[in-house]
Design a protein around this motif. Structure first.
Motif, PDB file in Angstrom:
ATOM      1  N   MET A  12       5.469   9.246  -3.682  1.00  0.00           N
ATOM      2  CA  MET A  12       3.853   9.004  -3.251  1.00  0.00           C
ATOM      3  C   MET A  12       4.137   7.878  -4.364  1.00  0.00           C
ATOM      4  SD  MET A  12       2.853  12.755  -2.705  1.00  0.00           S
ATOM      5  CE  MET A  12       1.849  12.447  -2.419  1.00  0.00           C
ATOM      6  N   ARG A  13       4.028   7.567  -5.855  1.00  0.00           N
ATOM      7  CA  ARG A  13       4.512   6.925  -6.944  1.00  0.00           C
ATOM      8  C   ARG A  13       4.727   5.080  -5.935  1.00  0.00           C
ATOM      9  NH1 ARG A  13       6.055  10.442 -11.039  1.00  0.00           N
ATOM     10  NH2 ARG A  13       8.029   9.365 -10.553  1.00  0.00           N
ATOM     11  N   GLN A  14       5.622   5.406  -5.426  1.00  0.00           N
ATOM     12  CA  GLN A  14       5.844   4.083  -4.713  1.00  0.00           C
ATOM     13  C   GLN A  14       5.780   3.551  -4.225  1.00  0.00           C
ATOM     14  OE1 GLN A  14       9.217   1.919  -5.555  1.00  0.00           O
ATOM     15  NE2 GLN A  14       9.467   3.708  -7.528  1.00  0.00           N
ATOM     16  N   LEU A  15       4.782   4.648  -2.829  1.00  0.00           N
ATOM     17  CA  LEU A  15       3.899   3.793  -2.173  1.00  0.00           C
ATOM     18  C   LEU A  15       2.228   3.484  -2.560  1.00  0.00           C
ATOM     19  CD1 LEU A  15       4.366   6.793   1.219  1.00  0.00           C
ATOM     20  CD2 LEU A  15       5.500   3.912   0.982  1.00  0.00           C
ATOM     21  N   ALA A  16       1.761   4.260  -3.612  1.00  0.00           N
ATOM     22  CA  ALA A  16       0.947   3.517  -3.959  1.00  0.00           C
ATOM     23  C   ALA A  16       0.911   2.371  -5.418  1.00  0.00           C
ATOM     24  CB  ALA A  16       0.077   5.267  -4.881  1.00  0.00           C
ATOM     25  N   ALA A  17       2.033   1.850  -5.316  1.00  0.00           N
ATOM     26  CA  ALA A  17       2.233   0.915  -5.979  1.00  0.00           C
ATOM     27  C   ALA A  17       1.901  -0.028  -5.356  1.00  0.00           C
ATOM     28  CB  ALA A  17       3.594   0.922  -7.045  1.00  0.00           C
ATOM     29  N   LYS A  18       1.951   0.095  -3.017  1.00  0.00           N
ATOM     30  CA  LYS A  18       2.764  -0.890  -2.646  1.00  0.00           C
ATOM     31  C   LYS A  18       1.053  -0.671  -1.858  1.00  0.00           C
ATOM     32  CE  LYS A  18       5.790  -3.909  -3.941  1.00  0.00           C
ATOM     33  NZ  LYS A  18       5.967  -4.883  -5.340  1.00  0.00           N
ATOM     34  N   PRO A  19       0.483  -0.711  -2.372  1.00  0.00           N
ATOM     35  CA  PRO A  19      -1.296   0.264  -1.370  1.00  0.00           C
ATOM     36  C   PRO A  19      -1.289  -1.050   0.045  1.00  0.00           C
ATOM     37  CG  PRO A  19      -2.264  -1.441  -2.758  1.00  0.00           C
ATOM     38  CD  PRO A  19      -0.593  -0.609  -2.932  1.00  0.00           C
ATOM     39  N   GLY A  20      -0.801  -1.813   0.285  1.00  0.00           N
ATOM     40  CA  GLY A  20      -0.801  -3.028   1.088  1.00  0.00           C
ATOM     41  C   GLY A  20       0.285  -1.982   2.453  1.00  0.00           C
ATOM     42  N   PHE A  21       1.205  -2.024   1.888  1.00  0.00           N
ATOM     43  CA  PHE A  21       1.817  -2.201   2.674  1.00  0.00           C
ATOM     44  C   PHE A  21       2.140  -0.045   3.190  1.00  0.00           C
ATOM     45  CE2 PHE A  21       6.359   0.776   2.639  1.00  0.00           C
ATOM     46  CZ  PHE A  21       6.694   0.317   3.946  1.00  0.00           C
ATOM     47  N   ALA A  22       1.896   0.571   2.485  1.00  0.00           N
ATOM     48  CA  ALA A  22       1.806   1.670   2.466  1.00  0.00           C
ATOM     49  C   ALA A  22       0.729   1.841   3.461  1.00  0.00           C
ATOM     50  CB  ALA A  22       1.231   2.370   1.633  1.00  0.00           C
ATOM     51  N   ALA A  23      -0.321   1.457   3.563  1.00  0.00           N
ATOM     52  CA  ALA A  23      -1.743   1.519   4.690  1.00  0.00           C
ATOM     53  C   ALA A  23      -1.101   0.761   6.434  1.00  0.00           C
ATOM     54  CB  ALA A  23      -2.734   0.422   4.294  1.00  0.00           C
ATOM     55  N   ALA A  24      -0.442  -1.018   5.985  1.00  0.00           N
ATOM     56  CA  ALA A  24       0.193  -1.132   6.993  1.00  0.00           C
ATOM     57  C   ALA A  24       1.587  -0.056   7.944  1.00  0.00           C
ATOM     58  CB  ALA A  24       0.724  -2.420   6.820  1.00  0.00           C
ATOM     59  N   ALA A  25       1.923   0.280   7.315  1.00  0.00           N
ATOM     60  CA  ALA A  25       2.930   1.560   7.810  1.00  0.00           C
ATOM     61  C   ALA A  25       2.303   2.884   8.559  1.00  0.00           C
ATOM     62  CB  ALA A  25       4.023   1.931   6.514  1.00  0.00           C
ATOM     63  N   GLY A 333      10.071   8.195   3.380  1.00  0.00           N
ATOM     64  CA  GLY A 333       9.609   8.396   5.119  1.00  0.00           C
ATOM     65  C   GLY A 333       8.887   8.889   5.280  1.00  0.00           C
ATOM     66  N   LEU A 334       9.014  10.198   5.687  1.00  0.00           N
ATOM     67  CA  LEU A 334       8.281  11.734   5.331  1.00  0.00           C
ATOM     68  C   LEU A 334       6.219  10.467   5.019  1.00  0.00           C
ATOM     69  CD1 LEU A 334       9.991  14.385   5.029  1.00  0.00           C
ATOM     70  CD2 LEU A 334       8.809  14.225   7.410  1.00  0.00           C
ATOM     71  N   CYS A 335       7.309  10.639   3.828  1.00  0.00           N
ATOM     72  CA  CYS A 335       5.603  10.382   3.080  1.00  0.00           C
ATOM     73  C   CYS A 335       4.141   9.379   3.695  1.00  0.00           C
ATOM     74  CB  CYS A 335       5.269   9.916   1.745  1.00  0.00           C
ATOM     75  SG  CYS A 335       5.763  10.940   0.267  1.00  0.00           S
ATOM     76  N   GLY A 340       0.486   9.608   8.708  1.00  0.00           N
ATOM     77  CA  GLY A 340       0.563   8.659  10.148  1.00  0.00           C
ATOM     78  C   GLY A 340       0.565   9.639  10.659  1.00  0.00           C
ATOM     79  N   GLY A 341       0.771  11.064  10.941  1.00  0.00           N
ATOM     80  CA  GLY A 341       0.619  12.134  11.943  1.00  0.00           C
ATOM     81  C   GLY A 341       0.007  12.399  12.186  1.00  0.00           C
ATOM     82  N   ILE A 384       8.427  14.135  12.630  1.00  0.00           N
ATOM     83  CA  ILE A 384       9.646  14.778  11.695  1.00  0.00           C
ATOM     84  C   ILE A 384      11.002  13.724  12.607  1.00  0.00           C
ATOM     85  CG2 ILE A 384      11.763  16.231  11.707  1.00  0.00           C
ATOM     86  CD1 ILE A 384       9.868  18.306  11.838  1.00  0.00           C
ATOM     87  N   LEU A 385      10.133  13.234  13.712  1.00  0.00           N
ATOM     88  CA  LEU A 385      11.515  12.296  14.217  1.00  0.00           C
ATOM     89  C   LEU A 385      11.361  10.992  14.068  1.00  0.00           C
ATOM     90  CD1 LEU A 385      12.120  13.548  17.880  1.00  0.00           C
ATOM     91  CD2 LEU A 385      13.398  13.778  16.563  1.00  0.00           C
ATOM     92  N   VAL A 386      10.223  10.713  13.432  1.00  0.00           N
ATOM     93  CA  VAL A 386       9.244   9.169  12.849  1.00  0.00           C
ATOM     94  C   VAL A 386       9.892   8.912  12.090  1.00  0.00           C
ATOM     95  CG1 VAL A 386       7.869   7.936  12.158  1.00  0.00           C
ATOM     96  CG2 VAL A 386       8.041   8.832  15.065  1.00  0.00           C
TER      97      VAL A 386
END
Length: 805
Positions: A12-25, A333-335, A340-341, A384-386
């Motif tokens: 979660m910290r890794q994704l928070a460090a790149k908010p643009g990437f996380a939001a797009a994904a 990936g789950l994060c 997303g789900g 889960i599959l995603v």
């Protein structure tokens, strides 16, 4: 568990460090999961959810198959129904049903209310108890004792204000008193409109006679006893039919003439007839969208992970195993997949409102597309599959990477090498191929829909208003009185401002009516032919804009005292009078001879299919005037503008008569195309989403390629390369991916076209125009996505770019 929670917090910290990437994904995954959840909700509502009755899997419909007449779903006559009740012991209950209307008369106005006329056994078949009071008994089905009514919950609430003391009260329908016996529960629904009434189906002594074995007018619904299969019950019905044939000469003759058989069909299957193939097509299309979203996010993750290669190598050197690193990537990936789900489920809930507006899930509550536990499980499984799908490629990449070499080479190893580049290019190629297939599929449906709309139905549907006129039983009693009422009504309607012509008919175009057998005078035809029997008034063909091909239409000379006459359609004329003029020839039926006076074009009952049966028109002036007929009005103003004047006019003529079901002819045509229209719009939406995701993927790959080759581009510029050369260098890479994606995609498009073959009309699955158009659209948008990174490469400052090497 402690290690899992640590990895989760780190991810979660890794994704928070790149908010643009996380939001797009996350938004990308939300689109895919949301679209799939919405479509699965519809599929679940129609195919997986049981009907809202206890043990609904035991409910069946009994049909009469008349093989020689090519009629598969014929109704059942009263004597045959009684034979089934008395002899078919595999059923716990069997009910007979038909549909009607009664006029609720209040404050001097009549309002038509849909009515289910049924035997008392219907409530045993459905295993439902009333909320208030009771249902009617078998005694209520006796002549003279049928003026009792059971109310639906919506009728009780909307018309009577939910009066708790309504049981025992009297309501007036068709000007007659009906005693309220009970009110059905809130969640009880039956086939048809929810705001309906239930009244006894009364069988007269004549209805039960052997001569009525061929008067098929009942729909039969039965409940199988526990443990009895449909096959076993069907075998018993065969035995019952054989017994009836032995004791009834009338039925024996009919069975020999039409090759009659009785067969069972699950009631659920009958109600959803025609929908399963459409729903499976939609689910296949939306699964392609989910696959594209997974590919897109996997590509994004791979690009991001390539930048963390050195970090992973350091963690490995500090003792982290490859299994732990793989677990970390899966958790990341789950994060992405979990939020997303969650957003996707919200999008699905919102989009279901739009889907309902397209006509799915709006049928009287029998089919609810509201998400339930099945949809929740589907969404969880999708998340889960995603998560597995988007994490697979990064995990595979690190499983093949020599992390010790990465530490030795430092930052030079963070680009991922040719293998990673090939993987990302392959992913974009897959996206383009899938997007091409969906885009072409939506193009095929659009092309097919346009062709359907361009077909002439055989008449002019412009400025035509239709309505149902409901005359109470006993009102204007007698043929002459009823004829006088309708003649007066037609005359007054024609005098309304904005009305240019008017007529009545028993069968509206694109609506199924009554069929019957007939013969050709002087000929022996086997098997005996059947035709739609439409009773119409004079002026019908003019009002509807149906041209006369031969002879004349009905006129004032065609009276009850004159020679019986008919007008036939072109289909019948071609079948039996191809070598002669049918005008002046005779048809036979019901012990009478009818002279053919005219021929008109064959009107379609479905735009997508050729008519399965010919039509014979009889003049209402020579037949029995029926209490309920359909009114057709051609207007010189917008048709809806006549609704209020027409309602007032009918009320002035007779306050006990109601006029309802107002629809323009274009609305009737649209109703017939509703499922195809909804499917086309949804597949088009999925194609647009797929195209957008594929273009984003292409743009990301091209942008990443430029960022990885900045130093190389700087060197080329320093050595004299022109900016246009660099643009072309980047564009060539994109064009190669586009070419491969198009080739694969067009192949997939043809396969997808064959999957939806049943939904296509006048268009081949490999239609070159549609495929070429889809390719052009994809090429244009993809080139735009490639041009932006190529243009950025051409504007690089050589000095700055070379310093980055």
């Amino acid at each position: 568990m402690n290690g899992f929670l640590k990895d989760l917090r780190f991810g979660m910290r890794q994704l928070a460090a790149k908010p643009g990437f996380a939001a797009a994904a996350i938004l990308t995954l939300a689109l895919g999961i949301g679209a799939n959840t919405a479509v699965f909700s519809v599929l679940n509502g129609y195919l997986l959810k049981p009907l809202p009755y206890p043990h609904s899997d035991r409910l069946v419909q009994i049909n009469e198959d008349q093989a020689k007449a090519n009629i598969r779903y014929a109704s059942i006559s009263v004597p045959n129904y009684l034979s089934m009740v008395n002899r078919a012991s595999d059923f716990s209950a069997i009910a007979a049903v038909n549909w009607d209307s009664l006029n609720l008369t209040r404050a001097g106005m009549a309002q038509a209310i849909p009515v289910v006329r049924t035997t008392a056994s219907l409530f045993d078949v459905l295993q439902v108890q009333p909320l208030l009071g009771r249902t009617f008994s078998k005694e209520s089905q006796q002549p003279g004792r049928g003026q009792v009514v059971v109310l639906s919950y919506p009728f009780w609430q909307h018309k009577l204000g939910g009066d708790p003391n309504v049981v025992g009260h009297t309501l007036r329908f068709d000007g007659k008193p009906y005693t309220v016996l009970g009110v059905m529960p809130r969640n009880f629904v039956f086939q048809g409109e929810p705001n309906q009434l239930f009244v006894p189906l009364v069988f007269t002594a004549e209805d039960k006679t052997e001569s009525q074995r061929g008067d098929n007018k009942l729909k039969i619904i039965g409940r199988l006893k526990p443990g009895v299969s449909i096959e076993a019950a069907g075998t018993q019905l065969d035995t019952v039919l054989q017994t009836v044939n032995r004791v009834s000469a009338t039925m024996r003759a009919r069975t020999k003439k039409y090759n009659i058989d009785w067969w069972l069909q699950p009631w659920h299957a009958q109600l959803v007839s025609g929908r399963p193939s459409l729903l499976l097509l939609l689910q296949a299309a939306v699964l392609l969208v989910l696959l594209i979203t997974c590919v897109n996010v996997a590509n994004l993750l791979l690009a991001r992970i390539l930048g963390r290669t050195h970090e992973m190598a350091m963690r490995s050197a500090l003792g982290a195993t490859r299994g732990k690193l793989a677990r970390q990537l899966l958790i990341e990936g789950l994060c992405l997949a979990i939020p997303g789900g969650a957003i996707g489920v919200g999008l699905a809930w919102w989009s279901l409102r739009f889907i309902r507006q397209l006509g799915w899930g709006a049928e009287s509550g029998l089919f609810s597309i509201t998400p339930d536990w099945r949809v929740a499980l589907f969404a969880i499984a999708a998340v889960i599959l995603v998560a597995l799908a988007v994490s697979l490629l990064p995990i595979r990449h690190f499983s093949r990477t020599d992390l010790q070499t990465v530490l030795q080479e430092g930052s030079r190893a963070t680009g991922g090498g040719r293998g990673a580049r090939r993987t990302r290019n392959a992913l974009v190629t897959v996206e383009l191929a899938l997007a091409t297939a969906l885009l072409a599929g939506s193009g095929l449906l659009i092309h097919s829909f346009i062709k359907l709309q361009s077909i002439s139905p055989g008449f002019n549907p412009d400025n035509v208003l239709t309505a149902s006129v409901v005359v109470p039983a006993g009102d204007h009693e007698g043929t002459k009185a009823l004829a006088s009422f309708y003649n007066d009504l037609i005359k007054r309607v024609r005098a309304l401002p904005g009305a240019s012509a008017a007529a009545v008919t028993t069968q509206l175009p694109f609506r199924y009516g009554t069929n019957g057998g007939y013969g050709i005078a002087g000929r022996s035809i086997s098997p005996p032919p059947f035709a739609w029997m439409s009773i119409v008034s004079s002026g019908y063909f003019k009002t509807l804009g149906v041209p006369l091909l031969r002879g004349r239409a009905f006129g004032p000379q065609d009276t009850a005292d004159s020679e019986p006459v008919v007008v036939i359609d072109q289909m019948l004329a071609n079948k039996y009078f191809s070598d002669t003029n049918p005008v002046g020839q005779y048809l036979v039926g019901g012990g009478s001879k009818y002279r053919i006076i005219g021929v008109v074009p064959t009107l379609k009952t479905s735009l997508a299919d050729e008519p399965s049966m010919e039509t014979i028109y009889l003049p209402v002036s020579q037949g029995v005037w029926r209490p309920g007929l359909n009114l057709i009005i051609r207007t010189t103003i917008p048709p809806q503008a006549l609704i209020r004047p027409l309602t007032k006019l009918v009320g002035n003529i007779d306050p006990l008569v109601s006029v309802t079901n107002f629809k323009t002819m274009h609305q009737i045509l649209a109703d017939r195309l509703q499922d195809r229209h909804a499917t086309m719009l949804l597949v088009l939406a999925f194609g647009a989403i797929a195209l957008a995701l594929a273009i984003v993927g292409m743009y990301g790959v091209m942008s990443y390629a430029v960022s990885q080759r900045r130093a190389e581009c700087g060197v080329r510029l320093a050595l004299g390369a022109l900016p246009e050369d660099l643009s072309w260098l980047i564009l060539k890479g994109g064009l190669r991916l586009l070419a491969v994606g198009l080739v694969l995609g067009l192949g997939l498009a043809v396969l997808f076209g064959y999957m939806m073959y049943a939904q296509l009309f006048g268009v081949a699955p490999f239609d070159p125009v549609t495929l070429a158009g889809s390719a052009v659209v994809l090429c244009a948008i993809t080139l735009a996505a490639c041009w932006l990174p190529a243009r950025r490469a051409a504007k690089l400052d050589p000095a700055v770019a070379m310093m980055e090497q």
